[in-house]
Design an enzyme around this catalytic site. Sequence first.
Site, mmCIF file in Angstrom:
data_model
loop_
_atom_site.group_PDB
_atom_site.id
_atom_site.type_symbol
_atom_site.label_atom_id
_atom_site.label_comp_id
_atom_site.label_asym_id
_atom_site.label_seq_id
_atom_site.Cartn_x
_atom_site.Cartn_y
_atom_site.Cartn_z
ATOM 1 N N GLU A 150 0.840 -1.207 0.000
ATOM 2 C CA GLU A 150 0.000 0.000 0.000
ATOM 3 C C GLU A 150 0.869 1.249 0.000
ATOM 4 O OE1 GLU A 150 -2.947 0.933 -0.384
ATOM 5 O OE2 GLU A 150 -4.379 -0.622 0.193
ATOM 6 N N ARG A 203 -5.648 1.639 13.422
ATOM 7 C CA ARG A 203 -4.319 1.831 12.832
ATOM 8 C C ARG A 203 -4.438 2.821 11.694
ATOM 9 N NH1 ARG A 203 -3.995 -0.277 7.751
ATOM 10 N NH2 ARG A 203 -5.076 -2.207 7.203
ATOM 11 N N ASN A 208 -10.106 5.106 1.887
ATOM 12 C CA ASN A 208 -9.180 4.879 0.780
ATOM 13 C C ASN A 208 -9.407 5.930 -0.299
ATOM 14 O OD1 ASN A 208 -7.249 2.669 0.904
ATOM 15 N ND2 ASN A 208 -9.004 1.314 1.204
ATOM 16 N N ASN A 255 -4.166 4.154 7.729
ATOM 17 C CA ASN A 255 -4.452 3.562 6.429
ATOM 18 C C ASN A 255 -4.032 4.524 5.317
ATOM 19 O OD1 ASN A 255 -5.412 1.107 5.185
ATOM 20 N ND2 ASN A 255 -7.079 2.317 4.332
ATOM 21 N N ASP A 306 -10.067 1.104 -3.807
ATOM 22 C CA ASP A 306 -8.915 1.135 -2.911
ATOM 23 C C ASP A 306 -8.168 2.446 -3.155
ATOM 24 O OD1 ASP A 306 -6.640 0.448 -1.243
ATOM 25 O OD2 ASP A 306 -7.235 -1.632 -1.451
#
Length: 309
Positions: free
Chosen positions: A33, A116, A163, A118, A213
């Site tokens: 990512e 967390r 995202n 992203n 995404d």
Amino acid sequence: MTITSAQAPATTEPTLETLPVAVLCEERCHLGEGPSYDAARDTAWWFDILEKRLCEARLAGGAVTVHSLPFMASALAMVDDRRQLLLTENGLVLRDIAGGRLEPVADIEAGNPATRSNDGRVHPSGTFWISTMGRHAEREAGTIYAYRDGAVAPLFPGITIPNAICFSPDGTLGYFADTKANRLHRVRLDPATGLPLESPSVLRVHTGAGGFDGAVTDAEDLVWCAIWGGGRLEAYTPAGDLVRSVAVPARQTSCPVFVGPAFDRVLVTSAFENMDEAARAADPHHGKTFLLDIGVRGHAEPRVRLGGA
């Protein structure tokens, strides 16, 4: 988060294109990512979030170096020629490129061990949009924040998997998605600050295999979005029309970024998260990192503004 509806996009779908593609890195990422590109060094960076790794690729020679990290990290912004700002599970952290020294900058949800970091990307003004999500994708546990001049402020809470954070080249539009809800949003921004001027609207709802995404814009204002589980990139106009669909040789395509001196190639990460042995065998390039020639140009990634800069 208040969402209003945008005009419905066109329904005609383009044919899936198969274009020249090369494997940039054979090293498989559990969850590849957050790719970014440092034009001054002709160097691409991306993360394997779950394995706590930062990958560095010198594009001219093809050499790839993998750096171990003491935490999960998911997005990177260049500060200057010497330093990077990492978005990590512990907040924002400065990294010295030459020696790897790490220095905490700002906490983000420090009191919430269930989340967390992203997705993230820098607005042309230097404001860094960053996001959190539940470690197990808990419903509406994520938030998109803006980091500007040393301060972190929430923008859009209640997102399950944030995202597709990216911006129009002139900074007047911002985009983001909730992968779980399969909705891509658009919001009008102050180009001087990168902050919203209105509530977001739903630009497009994804149907079919996979979900939205990571994303990046090109020089002509198209939004290029990786379709996780769909093995492709899709390009949308600012009105939400799907105008191109390009195959990527890994099913769990995760995030693109334009690279090269002319920004005329696209680096795309992928992942094998939650794939069993049979799924991996059916997807032989799972977790690899690719370079695609899609016939359009992107633009340089802006540098982030630190406090007092």
